[in-house]
Design an enzyme around this catalytic site. Structure first.
Site, PDB file in Angstrom:
ATOM      1  N   ASP A 122       0.807  -1.228   0.000  1.00 42.06           N
ATOM      2  CA  ASP A 122       0.000   0.000   0.000  1.00 42.06           C
ATOM      3  C   ASP A 122       0.837   1.273   0.000  1.00 42.06           C
ATOM      4  O   ASP A 122       0.424   2.309   0.526  1.00 42.06           O
ATOM      5  CB  ASP A 122      -0.954   0.026   1.218  1.00 42.06           C
ATOM      6  CG  ASP A 122      -1.873  -1.174   1.231  1.00 42.06           C
ATOM      7  OD1 ASP A 122      -2.249  -1.635   0.138  1.00 42.06           O
ATOM      8  OD2 ASP A 122      -2.207  -1.655   2.327  1.00 42.06           O
ATOM      9  N   LYS A 142       2.050   2.086  -5.060  1.00 40.56           N
ATOM     10  CA  LYS A 142       2.662   1.488  -6.253  1.00 40.56           C
ATOM     11  C   LYS A 142       1.861   1.757  -7.510  1.00 40.56           C
ATOM     12  O   LYS A 142       2.397   2.064  -8.561  1.00 40.56           O
ATOM     13  CB  LYS A 142       2.783  -0.038  -6.083  1.00 40.56           C
ATOM     14  CG  LYS A 142       3.706  -0.476  -4.993  1.00 40.56           C
ATOM     15  CD  LYS A 142       3.679  -1.977  -4.822  1.00 40.56           C
ATOM     16  CE  LYS A 142       2.381  -2.534  -4.296  1.00 40.56           C
ATOM     17  NZ  LYS A 142       2.053  -2.149  -2.920  1.00 40.56           N
ATOM     18  N   GLY A 152      -4.632  -4.362  -3.525  1.00 40.52           N
ATOM     19  CA  GLY A 152      -5.634  -3.324  -3.771  1.00 40.52           C
ATOM     20  C   GLY A 152      -4.869  -2.105  -4.250  1.00 40.52           C
ATOM     21  O   GLY A 152      -4.122  -1.500  -3.492  1.00 40.52           O
ATOM     22  N   HIS A 153      -4.978  -1.804  -5.512  1.00 37.78           N
ATOM     23  CA  HIS A 153      -4.163  -0.757  -6.137  1.00 37.78           C
ATOM     24  C   HIS A 153      -5.045   0.395  -6.611  1.00 37.78           C
ATOM     25  O   HIS A 153      -5.955   0.193  -7.408  1.00 37.78           O
ATOM     26  CB  HIS A 153      -3.377  -1.343  -7.322  1.00 37.78           C
ATOM     27  CG  HIS A 153      -2.325  -2.322  -6.897  1.00 37.78           C
ATOM     28  ND1 HIS A 153      -1.570  -3.041  -7.793  1.00 37.78           N
ATOM     29  CD2 HIS A 153      -1.892  -2.686  -5.667  1.00 37.78           C
ATOM     30  CE1 HIS A 153      -0.713  -3.798  -7.118  1.00 37.78           C
ATOM     31  NE2 HIS A 153      -0.898  -3.607  -5.832  1.00 37.78           N
ATOM     32  N   GLN A 160       1.991  -6.091  -3.163  1.00 39.86           N
ATOM     33  CA  GLN A 160       2.506  -6.212  -1.785  1.00 39.86           C
ATOM     34  C   GLN A 160       3.830  -5.437  -1.653  1.00 39.86           C
ATOM     35  O   GLN A 160       3.957  -4.395  -2.269  1.00 39.86           O
ATOM     36  CB  GLN A 160       2.674  -7.698  -1.390  1.00 39.86           C
ATOM     37  CG  GLN A 160       1.368  -8.424  -1.193  1.00 39.86           C
ATOM     38  CD  GLN A 160       0.730  -8.900  -2.485  1.00 39.86           C
ATOM     39  OE1 GLN A 160       1.363  -9.551  -3.285  1.00 39.86           O
ATOM     40  NE2 GLN A 160      -0.529  -8.600  -2.699  1.00 39.86           N
TER      41      GLN A 160
HETATM   42  P1  GDP Z   1      -0.686   0.323  -3.588  1.00 41.75           P
HETATM   43  O1  GDP Z   1      -1.316  -0.925  -3.106  1.00 41.75           O
HETATM   44  O2  GDP Z   1       0.771   0.376  -3.291  1.00 41.75           O
HETATM   45  O3  GDP Z   1      -0.951   0.611  -5.039  1.00 41.75           O
HETATM   46  O4  GDP Z   1      -1.340   1.509  -2.740  1.00 41.75           O
HETATM   47  P2  GDP Z   1      -2.893   1.654  -2.312  1.00 41.75           P
HETATM   48  O5  GDP Z   1      -3.671   2.045  -3.503  1.00 41.75           O
HETATM   49  O6  GDP Z   1      -3.332   0.465  -1.551  1.00 41.75           O
HETATM   50  O7  GDP Z   1      -2.790   2.818  -1.232  1.00 41.75           O
HETATM   51  C1  GDP Z   1      -2.220   4.048  -1.527  1.00 41.75           C
HETATM   52  C2  GDP Z   1      -3.256   5.133  -1.246  1.00 41.75           C
HETATM   53  O8  GDP Z   1      -2.602   6.382  -1.192  1.00 41.75           O
HETATM   54  C3  GDP Z   1      -4.288   5.281  -2.352  1.00 41.75           C
HETATM   55  O9  GDP Z   1      -5.488   5.685  -1.789  1.00 41.75           O
HETATM   56  C4  GDP Z   1      -3.714   6.386  -3.234  1.00 41.75           C
HETATM   57  O10 GDP Z   1      -4.691   7.088  -3.977  1.00 41.75           O
HETATM   58  C5  GDP Z   1      -3.079   7.268  -2.195  1.00 41.75           C
HETATM   59  N1  GDP Z   1      -1.886   8.023  -2.617  1.00 41.75           N
HETATM   60  C6  GDP Z   1      -0.880   7.621  -3.440  1.00 41.75           C
HETATM   61  N2  GDP Z   1       0.097   8.556  -3.473  1.00 41.75           N
HETATM   62  C7  GDP Z   1      -0.299   9.558  -2.654  1.00 41.75           C
HETATM   63  C8  GDP Z   1       0.295  10.784  -2.232  1.00 41.75           C
HETATM   64  O11 GDP Z   1       1.395  11.146  -2.616  1.00 41.75           O
HETATM   65  N3  GDP Z   1      -0.406  11.556  -1.351  1.00 41.75           N
HETATM   66  C9  GDP Z   1      -1.624  11.180  -0.871  1.00 41.75           C
HETATM   67  N4  GDP Z   1      -2.242  11.997  -0.023  1.00 41.75           N
HETATM   68  N5  GDP Z   1      -2.216  10.040  -1.238  1.00 41.75           N
HETATM   69  C10 GDP Z   1      -1.546   9.223  -2.105  1.00 41.75           C
HETATM   70  P1  IMO Z   2      -0.914  -4.192  -2.207  1.00 42.59           P
HETATM   71  O1  IMO Z   2      -0.461  -4.767  -3.518  1.00 42.59           O
HETATM   72  C1  IMO Z   2      -0.890  -4.563   2.120  1.00 42.59           C
HETATM   73  C2  IMO Z   2      -0.903  -8.626   3.764  1.00 42.59           C
HETATM   74  C3  IMO Z   2      -2.106  -9.089   4.547  1.00 42.59           C
HETATM   75  C4  IMO Z   2      -1.432 -10.022   5.532  1.00 42.59           C
HETATM   76  C5  IMO Z   2      -0.349 -10.687   4.687  1.00 42.59           C
HETATM   77  C6  IMO Z   2      -0.751 -12.033   4.095  1.00 42.59           C
HETATM   78  O2  IMO Z   2      -2.190  -3.452  -2.255  1.00 42.59           O
HETATM   79  O3  IMO Z   2       0.192  -3.439  -1.559  1.00 42.59           O
HETATM   80  P2  IMO Z   2      -2.355 -12.737   2.079  1.00 42.59           P
HETATM   81  O4  IMO Z   2      -3.811 -12.497   1.849  1.00 42.59           O
HETATM   82  O5  IMO Z   2      -1.464 -12.209   1.008  1.00 42.59           O
HETATM   83  O6  IMO Z   2      -2.047 -14.176   2.382  1.00 42.59           O
HETATM   84  O7  IMO Z   2      -2.017 -11.923   3.448  1.00 42.59           O
HETATM   85  O8  IMO Z   2      -0.077  -9.778   3.637  1.00 42.59           O
HETATM   86  N1  IMO Z   2      -1.171  -8.135   2.384  1.00 42.59           N
HETATM   87  C7  IMO Z   2      -1.112  -6.835   2.045  1.00 42.59           C
HETATM   88  N2  IMO Z   2      -0.907  -5.735   2.788  1.00 42.59           N
HETATM   89  N3  IMO Z   2      -1.041  -4.455   0.792  1.00 42.59           N
HETATM   90  C8  IMO Z   2      -1.228  -5.554   0.025  1.00 42.59           C
HETATM   91  O9  IMO Z   2      -1.247  -5.500  -1.316  1.00 42.59           O
HETATM   92  C9  IMO Z   2      -1.317  -6.811   0.651  1.00 42.59           C
HETATM   93  N4  IMO Z   2      -1.516  -8.079   0.209  1.00 42.59           N
HETATM   94  C10 IMO Z   2      -1.414  -8.863   1.276  1.00 42.59           C
HETATM   95  O10 IMO Z   2      -2.737  -8.011   5.187  1.00 42.59           O
HETATM   96  O11 IMO Z   2      -0.779  -9.290   6.535  1.00 42.59           O
HETATM   97 MG    MG Z   3      -2.817  -1.582  -1.794  1.00 40.31          MG
END
Ligand code: GDP
Ligand code: IMO
Ligand code: MG
Length: 423
Positions: free
Chosen positions: A12, A15, A39-40, A221
């Protein structure tokens, strides 16, 4: 330049935002590991897109998007995600799925749910999407791949080997219902239809023709969740590290020129496991609220803490990072003080760790050693030039570069594609 986008912390990190941004210049975007545990989020012109399996590059027209052999796919989830994109008017005709990707069967999600719901002590806090059990079967050589869905005779043969073993475990170990061959064949027929428009039996040609084009690899991840290098056993079951891009995509390591580690200006984690810089106080709550730190896939509140240069230097090493994209820097716009952990101290004997101690069971004895930076008290979300960032912000970034020994080449100051500074 072929680039890999790798999560440098516990997932999270933002990416997808970075992948989406870099996808502008790529011809082929590949997801190489993980499944719908990811979750991207991508924000374009105030519209939010959420991806689980589909590469974030799909938002651009004319780019090939490939879900590689290293992934695990839950068919119904894939179908739902693709349908959502179609409903949003996104062209999915260039989405391709490797026939070598593994299938998450209902018994995998059942076992994941069972393990998570019943084992309180060893609980991992998984996303309950069947990730661990699917990879377990893959490595035990009793998994199903997408290509199996299209040759019914050999599928039956495979099921004769797989099902007796599976059913024994389901019934005896987990007390779950067994699966008949007829039921699994019926499911497989359904799955065959779901994947039919996307399965790419010509993937070797796709990779061959892309050898001289620009390829972007999208990790899911993060390094600290890597099965080999993460905080084992509190990890996922695949290899998010840079090296995973080669095995999970089908390209060799020589295809990779740059590995971009995406990290937040602080750290978050969902699920169980050690987290030395975690803030179980009002500062942690403030980071969570300002940064909207709630999971995309499960909605769970994310645990929050200060930036940890110990795990991050480790991520540079084992993740193969050549550069860093630092996201969510804007979250600190109204913080008077920002801390960075530069080492760990063992509170049993005062021992200082500058390198990451991999035995996570001793992490409960570790305390973070912090240095404190002055905040900048300014809204940076509208800044697009590095030189226009407040002085304290630039000092903070320069210090991170010094600690990590790799450049921070991208600074993200908001969720939108536009809110990005290239150094
Ligand atoms: P990922 O799994 O690495 O793709 O990241 P997620 O989508 O799970 O979580 C990142 C969250 O941060 C999302 O809600 C993005 O829209 C938000 N986000 C990404 N870059 C920035 C930033 O520079 N500033 C802020 N405030 N939010 C950001
Ligand atoms: P993105 O790509 C954050 C965490 C789960 C748990 C561990 C194992 O959005 O960054 P799993 O279901 O993979 O067997 O769970 O990994 N986990 C993540 N945490 N971002 C993710 O994906 C994750 N995918 C799995 O919360 O701790
Ligand atoms: Mg994510």
């Amino acid at each position: 330049m072929n680039k890999v986008v790798v999560g440098a912390q516990w997932g999270d990190e933002g990416k997808a935002k970075i992948t989406d941004l870099l996808a502008q210049d790529a011809d082929l975007i590949i997801r190489y590991q993980g499944g719908c545990n990811a979750g991207h989020t991508v924000v374009v012109d105030n519209k939010t897109f959420k991806f689980h399996l589909v590469p974030s590059g799909i938002l651009y027209e004319g780019k090939d998007c490939f879900i590689g052999a290293g992934t695990v796919i839950l068919p119904e989830y894939f179908e739902e995600e693709v349908q959502g994109l179609i409903n949003d008017g996104i062209d999915v005709s260039r989405l391709k799925v490797s026939p070598l990707a593994s299938i998450t069967m209902p018994y995998h999600t059942e076992v994941d749910g069972y393990t998570e719901n019943t084992s309180t002590k060893g609980k991992i806090g998984t996303t309950k999407k069947g990730i661990g059990p699917t990879y377990t079967d893959k490595y035990a050589r009793i998994g199903l791949k997408i290509q199996d869905l299209y040759s019914l005779d050999t599928l039956e043969e495979k099921l004769d080997v797989i099902l007796p073993l599976k059913n024994k475990t389901l019934e005896k170990v987990y007390g779950l219902q067994p699966y008949t061959k007829e039921k699994v064949l019926e499911l497989c027929q359904k799955y065959a239809k779901i994947f039919e428009p996307y399965v790419c039996f010509e993937w070797q040609e796709l990779l061959e023709k892309s050898r001289n084009k620009k390829v972007l690899f999208e990790g899911a991840q993060g390094v600290m969740l890597d099965i080999d290098y993460g905080t084992y056993p509190f990890v996922t079951s695949s290899n998010p590290i840079g090296g995973g891009a080669a095995t999970g995509s089908g390209f060799g390591p020589k295809m990779i020129d740059e590995v971009i580690g995406v990290a937040k200006a602080y750290v978050t984690r969902v699920g169980e496991g050690p987290f030395v810089t975690e803030l179980s106080n009002e500062i942690g709550d403030r980071i969570r609220e300002v940064g909207h730190e709630y999971g995309v896939t499960t909605g769970r509140p994310r645990r929050c803490g200060w930036f940890d240069a110990v795990t991050m230097r480790y991520a540079v090493l084992v993740g193969g990072l050549t550069t860093v994209a630092l996201t969510k820097v804007d979250v600190f716009d109204r913080f008077d003080e920002i801390k960075v952990c530069t080492a760990y101290k063992d509170n049993r004997n005062g021992k200082i760790y500058k390198s990451y101690p991999t035995d996570v069971y001793m992490h409960k004895y570790l305390e973070p050693v912090y240095e404190t930076h002055k905040g900048w008290n300014e809204d940076i979300t509208g800044i697009r030039e590095y030189s226009n960032l407040p002085e304290n912000c630039r000092k903070y970034l320069a210090r991170l570069e010094e600690l990590l020994e790799v450049p921070v080449s991208i600074v993200s100051v908001g969720p939108d594609r536009e809110q990005t500074i290239f150094k």
